[in-house]
Scaffold this motif. Structure first.
Motif, PDB file in Angstrom:
ATOM      1  N   ALA A 128       0.826  -1.207   0.000  1.00  0.00           N
ATOM      2  CA  ALA A 128       0.000   0.000   0.000  1.00  0.00           C
ATOM      3  C   ALA A 128       0.866   1.265   0.000  1.00  0.00           C
ATOM      4  N   ALA A 129       2.037   1.192   0.607  1.00  0.00           N
ATOM      5  CA  ALA A 129       2.955   2.337   0.657  1.00  0.00           C
ATOM      6  C   ALA A 129       3.860   2.401  -0.568  1.00  0.00           C
ATOM      7  N   GLY A 130       3.743   1.411  -1.460  1.00  0.00           N
ATOM      8  CA  GLY A 130       4.571   1.383  -2.662  1.00  0.00           C
ATOM      9  C   GLY A 130       5.996   0.956  -2.395  1.00  0.00           C
ATOM     10  N   LEU A 131       6.199   0.154  -1.340  1.00  0.00           N
ATOM     11  CA  LEU A 131       7.527  -0.316  -0.976  1.00  0.00           C
ATOM     12  C   LEU A 131       7.640  -1.820  -1.174  1.00  0.00           C
ATOM     13  N   THR A 132       8.857  -2.263  -1.338  1.00  0.00           N
ATOM     14  CA  THR A 132       9.113  -3.702  -1.332  1.00  0.00           C
ATOM     15  C   THR A 132       9.254  -4.149   0.126  1.00  0.00           C
ATOM     16  N   ASP A 133       9.237  -5.445   0.331  1.00  0.00           N
ATOM     17  CA  ASP A 133       9.440  -5.985   1.677  1.00  0.00           C
ATOM     18  C   ASP A 133      10.786  -5.547   2.235  1.00  0.00           C
ATOM     19  N   THR A 134      11.802  -5.591   1.393  1.00  0.00           N
ATOM     20  CA  THR A 134      13.148  -5.243   1.841  1.00  0.00           C
ATOM     21  C   THR A 134      13.237  -3.762   2.192  1.00  0.00           C
ATOM     22  N   GLN A 135      12.587  -2.915   1.422  1.00  0.00           N
ATOM     23  CA  GLN A 135      12.594  -1.487   1.740  1.00  0.00           C
ATOM     24  C   GLN A 135      11.899  -1.225   3.082  1.00  0.00           C
ATOM     25  N   THR A 136      10.838  -1.962   3.353  1.00  0.00           N
ATOM     26  CA  THR A 136      10.168  -1.844   4.650  1.00  0.00           C
ATOM     27  C   THR A 136      11.111  -2.289   5.753  1.00  0.00           C
ATOM     28  N   ASP A 137      11.865  -3.350   5.489  1.00  0.00           N
ATOM     29  CA  ASP A 137      12.853  -3.833   6.447  1.00  0.00           C
ATOM     30  C   ASP A 137      13.907  -2.752   6.712  1.00  0.00           C
ATOM     31  N   VAL A 138      14.319  -2.043   5.670  1.00  0.00           N
ATOM     32  CA  VAL A 138      15.298  -0.964   5.833  1.00  0.00           C
ATOM     33  C   VAL A 138      14.735   0.116   6.756  1.00  0.00           C
ATOM     34  N   LEU A 139      13.488   0.535   6.526  1.00  0.00           N
ATOM     35  CA  LEU A 139      12.882   1.545   7.390  1.00  0.00           C
ATOM     36  C   LEU A 139      12.856   1.072   8.841  1.00  0.00           C
ATOM     37  N   TRP A 140      12.484  -0.181   9.032  1.00  0.00           N
ATOM     38  CA  TRP A 140      12.433  -0.747  10.377  1.00  0.00           C
ATOM     39  C   TRP A 140      13.812  -0.700  11.029  1.00  0.00           C
ATOM     40  N   ARG A 141      14.806  -1.155  10.316  1.00  0.00           N
ATOM     41  CA  ARG A 141      16.162  -1.219  10.881  1.00  0.00           C
ATOM     42  C   ARG A 141      16.755   0.168  11.116  1.00  0.00           C
ATOM     43  N   LEU A 142      16.437   1.123  10.258  1.00  0.00           N
ATOM     44  CA  LEU A 142      16.949   2.475  10.466  1.00  0.00           C
ATOM     45  C   LEU A 142      16.347   3.120  11.707  1.00  0.00           C
ATOM     46  N   SER A 143      15.203   2.640  12.108  1.00  0.00           N
ATOM     47  CA  SER A 143      14.546   3.216  13.284  1.00  0.00           C
ATOM     48  C   SER A 143      14.955   2.523  14.577  1.00  0.00           C
ATOM     49  N   ARG A 144      15.715   1.448  14.480  1.00  0.00           N
ATOM     50  CA  ARG A 144      16.061   0.634  15.641  1.00  0.00           C
ATOM     51  C   ARG A 144      17.502   0.867  16.038  1.00  0.00           C
ATOM     52  N   GLY A 145      17.745   1.816  16.919  1.00  0.00           N
ATOM     53  CA  GLY A 145      19.088   2.004  17.404  1.00  0.00           C
ATOM     54  C   GLY A 145      19.790   3.170  16.751  1.00  0.00           C
ATOM     55  N   PRO A 146      21.110   3.198  16.887  1.00  0.00           N
ATOM     56  CA  PRO A 146      21.878   4.342  16.392  1.00  0.00           C
ATOM     57  C   PRO A 146      21.841   4.427  14.868  1.00  0.00           C
ATOM     58  N   GLU A 147      22.108   5.639  14.372  1.00  0.00           N
ATOM     59  CA  GLU A 147      22.159   5.835  12.929  1.00  0.00           C
ATOM     60  C   GLU A 147      23.228   4.926  12.345  1.00  0.00           C
ATOM     61  N   MET A 148      23.052   4.583  11.088  1.00  0.00           N
ATOM     62  CA  MET A 148      24.018   3.655  10.497  1.00  0.00           C
ATOM     63  C   MET A 148      24.419   4.077   9.097  1.00  0.00           C
ATOM     64  N   THR A 149      25.549   3.554   8.703  1.00  0.00           N
ATOM     65  CA  THR A 149      26.065   3.768   7.350  1.00  0.00           C
ATOM     66  C   THR A 149      25.473   2.700   6.431  1.00  0.00           C
ATOM     67  N   ALA A 150      25.671   2.883   5.135  1.00  0.00           N
ATOM     68  CA  ALA A 150      25.217   1.887   4.164  1.00  0.00           C
ATOM     69  C   ALA A 150      25.896   0.542   4.435  1.00  0.00           C
ATOM     70  N   ARG A 151      27.165   0.554   4.801  1.00  0.00           N
ATOM     71  CA  ARG A 151      27.903  -0.679   5.084  1.00  0.00           C
ATOM     72  C   ARG A 151      27.272  -1.412   6.274  1.00  0.00           C
ATOM     73  N   HIS A 152      26.969  -0.673   7.337  1.00  0.00           N
ATOM     74  CA  HIS A 152      26.353  -1.287   8.519  1.00  0.00           C
ATOM     75  C   HIS A 152      24.967  -1.832   8.171  1.00  0.00           C
ATOM     76  N   LEU A 153      24.214  -1.069   7.377  1.00  0.00           N
ATOM     77  CA  LEU A 153      22.898  -1.528   6.954  1.00  0.00           C
ATOM     78  C   LEU A 153      23.019  -2.811   6.135  1.00  0.00           C
ATOM     79  N   ALA A 154      23.985  -2.873   5.228  1.00  0.00           N
ATOM     80  CA  ALA A 154      24.208  -4.085   4.426  1.00  0.00           C
ATOM     81  C   ALA A 154      24.508  -5.272   5.334  1.00  0.00           C
ATOM     82  N   ASP A 155      25.314  -5.049   6.351  1.00  0.00           N
ATOM     83  CA  ASP A 155      25.615  -6.135   7.297  1.00  0.00           C
ATOM     84  C   ASP A 155      24.350  -6.598   7.999  1.00  0.00           C
TER      85      ASP A 155
END
Length: 160
Positions: A36-63
């Motif tokens: 409904a938001a026009g996102l993929t499952d993985t993009q939703t996962d990214v939003l979730w992970r970016l909101s959980r804890g300290p800010e992160m770099t692309a490398r940390h997000l990839a990990d």
């Protein structure tokens, strides 16, 4: 049903089965919201992970997503084009950028979190059981134990 006669191998197998079933339930619940938001499952996962804890770099997000850096970068690019994230200079590393949610990204993340809480399979458990499960899953995942609780409190933060 509890079966005290169950051997350890069978118990571990059933625990894994239950975790996969919960993952499937969580995934199914979020899939409709993501669509409904026009996102993929993985993009939703990214939003979730970016909101959980300290800010992160692309490398940390990839990990965290268990993907290569180029895949994470592509996802961040798409989310940035949608106005959901932005790259800002890292506070201590001039070569790196930190990925932050924009106001629109925060609003969508909040919808995801609310939806997850409202449809959580854990809602079937009372608070005491959820706290016990949280402690057990944290231990099984190998997460560090939280700092010692203050005097007079038990593991759940309640006075004795």
């Amino acid at each position: 049903m509890y079966c005290s006669g169950m051997d350890d191998a069978r118990l571990n197998e059933e625990l894994t089965d239950h975790l996969f079933a919960i993952r499937t339930q969580l995934h199914a619940e979020l899939k409709d919201l993501a669509r409904a938001a026009g996102l993929t499952d993985t993009q939703t996962d990214v939003l979730w992970r970016l909101s959980r804890g300290p800010e992160m770099t692309a490398r940390h997000l990839a990990d965290r997503l268990q993907c290569d850096a180029s895949t994470a970068t592509s996802m961040i690019d798409r989310l940035e084009k949608r106005g959901l994230v932005r790259r800002v200079p890292h506070p201590t590393d001039r070569r790196a950028k930190v990925i932050q949610l924009t106001d629109e990204g925060c609003a969508l993340r909040d919808r995801v979190i609310r939806h997850s809480a409202e449809h959580s399979p854990f809602a079937r458990l009372d608070r005491a059981d959820r706290l016990r499960l949280h402690a057990l899953l944290r231990e099984a995942a190998g997460a560090p134990r939280p700092a010692e609780t203050s005097a007079g409190e038990d593991d759940h933060g309640r006075g004795q």
